[in-house]
Design a protein around this motif. Structure first.
Motif, PDB file in Angstrom:
ATOM      1  N   LYS A 118      -1.914   4.504  -0.993  1.00  0.00           N
ATOM      2  CA  LYS A 118      -3.051   3.794  -1.595  1.00  0.00           C
ATOM      3  C   LYS A 118      -2.969   3.715  -3.106  1.00  0.00           C
ATOM      4  N   GLU A 146       3.006   9.726   5.723  1.00  0.00           N
ATOM      5  CA  GLU A 146       1.619  10.105   5.464  1.00  0.00           C
ATOM      6  C   GLU A 146       1.251  10.089   3.989  1.00  0.00           C
ATOM      7  N   LYS A 183      -8.196  -1.248   3.915  1.00  0.00           N
ATOM      8  CA  LYS A 183      -7.945  -0.296   2.839  1.00  0.00           C
ATOM      9  C   LYS A 183      -7.638  -1.022   1.527  1.00  0.00           C
ATOM     10  N   GLN A 220      -2.924  -3.061   6.114  1.00  0.00           N
ATOM     11  CA  GLN A 220      -4.187  -2.449   6.485  1.00  0.00           C
ATOM     12  C   GLN A 220      -5.323  -3.132   5.716  1.00  0.00           C
ATOM     13  N   ASN A 246       1.095   4.293   4.372  1.00  0.00           N
ATOM     14  CA  ASN A 246      -0.296   4.685   4.124  1.00  0.00           C
ATOM     15  C   ASN A 246      -0.613   4.912   2.648  1.00  0.00           C
ATOM     16  N   LYS A 260       5.053  -1.417   3.222  1.00  0.00           N
ATOM     17  CA  LYS A 260       3.688  -0.910   3.288  1.00  0.00           C
ATOM     18  C   LYS A 260       3.005  -1.548   4.482  1.00  0.00           C
ATOM     19  N   GLN A 261       2.369  -0.728   5.290  1.00  0.00           N
ATOM     20  CA  GLN A 261       1.673  -1.237   6.472  1.00  0.00           C
ATOM     21  C   GLN A 261       0.507  -2.113   6.053  1.00  0.00           C
ATOM     22  N   GLU A 292       1.636  14.335   1.778  1.00  0.00           N
ATOM     23  CA  GLU A 292       0.601  13.361   1.478  1.00  0.00           C
ATOM     24  C   GLU A 292       0.625  12.898   0.024  1.00  0.00           C
ATOM     25  N   THR A 340      -0.182   9.188   0.580  1.00  0.00           N
ATOM     26  CA  THR A 340      -1.241   8.292   0.107  1.00  0.00           C
ATOM     27  C   THR A 340      -1.184   8.062  -1.394  1.00  0.00           C
TER      28      THR A 340
END
Length: 267
Positions: free
Chosen positions: A50, A26, A74, A71, A48, A68-69, A6, A28
């Protein structure tokens, strides 16, 4: 692909020349200088992520694509020098960015097309310096743009400031959309909503917000819902009308008896 990590720590892969394509499904957060100098890194998938911290991909000279997805719910943060000198980078999703740090994309010569930064509230100094292929920029919530943020972005011709009246967009100084010789980027235009156009073209307001050098390049968008460029479409904006003037018929004086040309008339 790695699915159980992560956070990537500071300098975790710095200088690793064996990396070519990697995915962290995964992750972030990517730490400062995590991939600095990974000169053979070509692709990274971080759907995912951020936050990308200082210098995370600095000097990754062969990095072309950051996946990058998308979203919309977010927010993402890109810190200082995160992709500085990634000279081959041409693809990265920025629509979810809340802030973009100083020098974040400086010398990303191949970053091109349309930047949709509607979520972005702050763009750091020299953030997109020398990104010479960027053509269009859309802002909606930006309150601050740093000095030289778009210096030498020679193809940048359309900047849409969609901010509502209560969110003022301030420039750090009067050298943001300039060439290295301190001239306004040739051909650039700044489009404002009808209700904000008068505010930014007022000399006093323009000086306070450091927009004064750009007054003569400002255009009022007649339709507040006018087609806007985004990172993911190639739509052309609908016809822009500059309200200061009305259209007239221009004719060739050589085909007349010598009467003067009709002039542009102010409304």
């Amino acid at each position: 692909a790695t699915s159980d990590v992560e956070t990537i720590d500071e300098s975790a892969f710095a200088g690793c020349k064996s990396l070519n394509e990697v995915e962290f499904l995964e992750v972030t957060s990517i730490g400062a200088n995590a991939f600095t100098g990974c000169e053979n890194l070509n692709y990274i998938g971080i759907p995912n992520c951020k936050e990308i911290k200082d210098g995370a991909f600095k000097e990754c000279q062969n990095l072309e694509c950051v996946e990058k997805q998308k979203q919309p719910e977010k927010e993402a943060y890109i810190y200082n020098s995160a992709f500085q000198n990634c000279s081959k980078l041409y693809k990265i999703y920025l629509d979810d960015c809340k802030t973009i740090g100083d020098n974040a994309f400086e010398n990303c010569y191949k970053l091109s097309g349309n930047l949709n930064l509607n979520r972005c509230t702050s763009i750091g100094k020299e953030a997109f310096k020398n990104c010479s292929k960027i053509e269009k920029l859309t802002l909606e919530n930006c309150t601050k743009i740093g000095s030289d943020a778009f210096m030498n972005c020679g193809k940048l011709q359309h900047v849409y400031i969609k901010n509502p009246m209560e969110i003022k967009c301030r420039l750090d100084n009067d050298k943001v959309f300039h060439t290295e010789t301190n001239e306004v980027i040739p051909g650039i235009l700044f489009y404002f909503n009808s209700d904000t156009y008068a505010h930014y073209t007022n000399e006093s307001n323009a000086r306070k917000l450091n927009w004064f050098p750009y007054i003569e390049y400002m255009v009022r968008m007649v339709d507040p819902n006018q087609v806007i460029y985004t990172s993911d479409d190639g739509k052309k904006i609908e016809e822009i009308v500059i309200p200061k003037f009305k259209a007239v018929t221009v004719f060739d004086v050589s085909q007349t008896t010598g009467e003067p040309l009709k002039e542009m008339a102010e409304e």
